[in-house]
Design a protein around this motif. Structure first.
Motif, PDB file in Angstrom:
ATOM      1  N   LYS A  41       0.722   3.966  -2.837  1.00 10.23           N
ATOM      2  CA  LYS A  41       0.395   5.634  -2.668  1.00 10.23           C
ATOM      3  C   LYS A  41       1.546   6.339  -3.117  1.00 10.23           C
ATOM      4  O   LYS A  41       1.287   7.280  -3.804  1.00 10.23           O
ATOM      5  N   PRO A  85       0.683  -1.258  -0.016  1.00  9.61           N
ATOM      6  CA  PRO A  85       0.242   0.137   0.083  1.00  9.61           C
ATOM      7  C   PRO A  85       0.805   1.329   0.118  1.00  9.61           C
ATOM      8  O   PRO A  85       0.491   2.244  -0.647  1.00  9.61           O
ATOM      9  N   GLU A  86       2.007   1.110   0.739  1.00 13.25           N
ATOM     10  CA  GLU A  86       2.835   2.324   0.635  1.00 13.25           C
ATOM     11  C   GLU A  86       3.408   2.589  -0.822  1.00 13.25           C
ATOM     12  O   GLU A  86       3.463   3.930  -1.079  1.00 13.25           O
ATOM     13  N   GLY A 104       0.966   6.692  -6.995  1.00 16.28           N
ATOM     14  CA  GLY A 104       0.087   7.552  -7.205  1.00 16.28           C
ATOM     15  C   GLY A 104      -0.033   8.917  -7.227  1.00 16.28           C
ATOM     16  O   GLY A 104       0.053   9.755  -7.985  1.00 16.28           O
ATOM     17  N   LYS A 105       1.130   9.371  -6.120  1.00 19.26           N
ATOM     18  CA  LYS A 105       1.234  10.564  -5.951  1.00 19.26           C
ATOM     19  C   LYS A 105       2.250  11.071  -7.159  1.00 19.26           C
ATOM     20  O   LYS A 105       2.146  12.345  -7.600  1.00 19.26           O
TER      21      LYS A 105
END
Length: 59
Positions: free
Chosen positions: A34, A30-31, A37-38
Protein backbone atom coordinates in the motif's frame (compact mmCIF):
# COMPACT_ATOMS: atom_id res chain seq x y z
CA UNK A 1 14.06 -20.49 -20.39
CA UNK A 2 13.74 -16.83 -21.30
CA UNK A 3 14.32 -14.14 -18.67
CA UNK A 4 11.16 -12.47 -17.43
CA UNK A 5 12.54 -9.27 -15.95
CA UNK A 6 16.09 -7.93 -16.13
CA UNK A 7 17.60 -11.39 -16.48
CA UNK A 8 15.53 -12.93 -13.70
CA UNK A 9 13.72 -16.15 -14.40
CA UNK A 10 10.76 -17.67 -12.61
CA UNK A 11 12.86 -19.59 -10.02
CA UNK A 12 14.71 -16.42 -9.00
CA UNK A 13 11.48 -14.44 -8.65
CA UNK A 14 9.94 -17.19 -6.50
CA UNK A 15 13.06 -17.26 -4.32
CA UNK A 16 12.97 -13.48 -3.83
CA UNK A 17 9.25 -13.63 -2.95
CA UNK A 18 9.92 -16.32 -0.33
CA UNK A 19 12.75 -14.31 1.22
CA UNK A 20 10.52 -11.22 1.42
CA UNK A 21 7.76 -13.31 3.00
CA UNK A 22 10.17 -14.69 5.59
CA UNK A 23 11.64 -11.27 6.41
CA UNK A 24 8.44 -9.27 6.72
CA UNK A 25 5.78 -11.87 7.46
CA UNK A 26 2.36 -12.21 5.88
CA UNK A 27 0.69 -9.42 7.86
CA UNK A 28 3.21 -6.71 6.99
CA UNK A 29 3.34 -7.24 3.21
CA UNK A 30 -0.06 -5.61 2.39
CA UNK A 31 0.99 -2.51 4.34
CA UNK A 32 4.27 -2.37 2.42
CA UNK A 33 2.52 -2.72 -0.93
CA UNK A 34 0.00 0.00 0.00
CA UNK A 35 2.83 2.37 0.85
CA UNK A 36 4.64 1.47 -2.36
CA UNK A 37 1.48 2.13 -4.39
CA UNK A 38 1.02 5.54 -2.78
CA UNK A 39 4.64 6.39 -3.52
CA UNK A 40 4.34 5.38 -7.17
CA UNK A 41 1.09 7.35 -7.54
CA UNK A 42 2.71 10.41 -5.98
CA UNK A 43 5.71 10.06 -8.29
CA UNK A 44 3.50 9.79 -11.37
CA UNK A 45 1.47 12.82 -10.29
CA UNK A 46 4.67 14.76 -9.83
CA UNK A 47 5.95 13.75 -13.26
CA UNK A 48 2.66 14.80 -14.89
CA UNK A 49 2.59 18.09 -13.03
CA UNK A 50 -0.61 17.13 -11.25
CA UNK A 51 -0.94 18.73 -7.85
CA UNK A 52 -3.81 18.57 -5.36
CA UNK A 53 -3.75 22.32 -4.85
CA UNK A 54 -4.43 22.88 -8.56
CA UNK A 55 -7.74 21.04 -8.29
CA UNK A 56 -9.07 23.47 -5.69
CA UNK A 57 -10.94 26.53 -6.91
CA UNK A 58 -9.03 29.79 -6.57
CA UNK A 59 -10.28 32.27 -3.99
Amino acid sequence: MTPLFMGLGLPEIIFIALVVLLLFGGKKIPELMKGLGKGVRSFKDGMNGTDDSKNEPEK
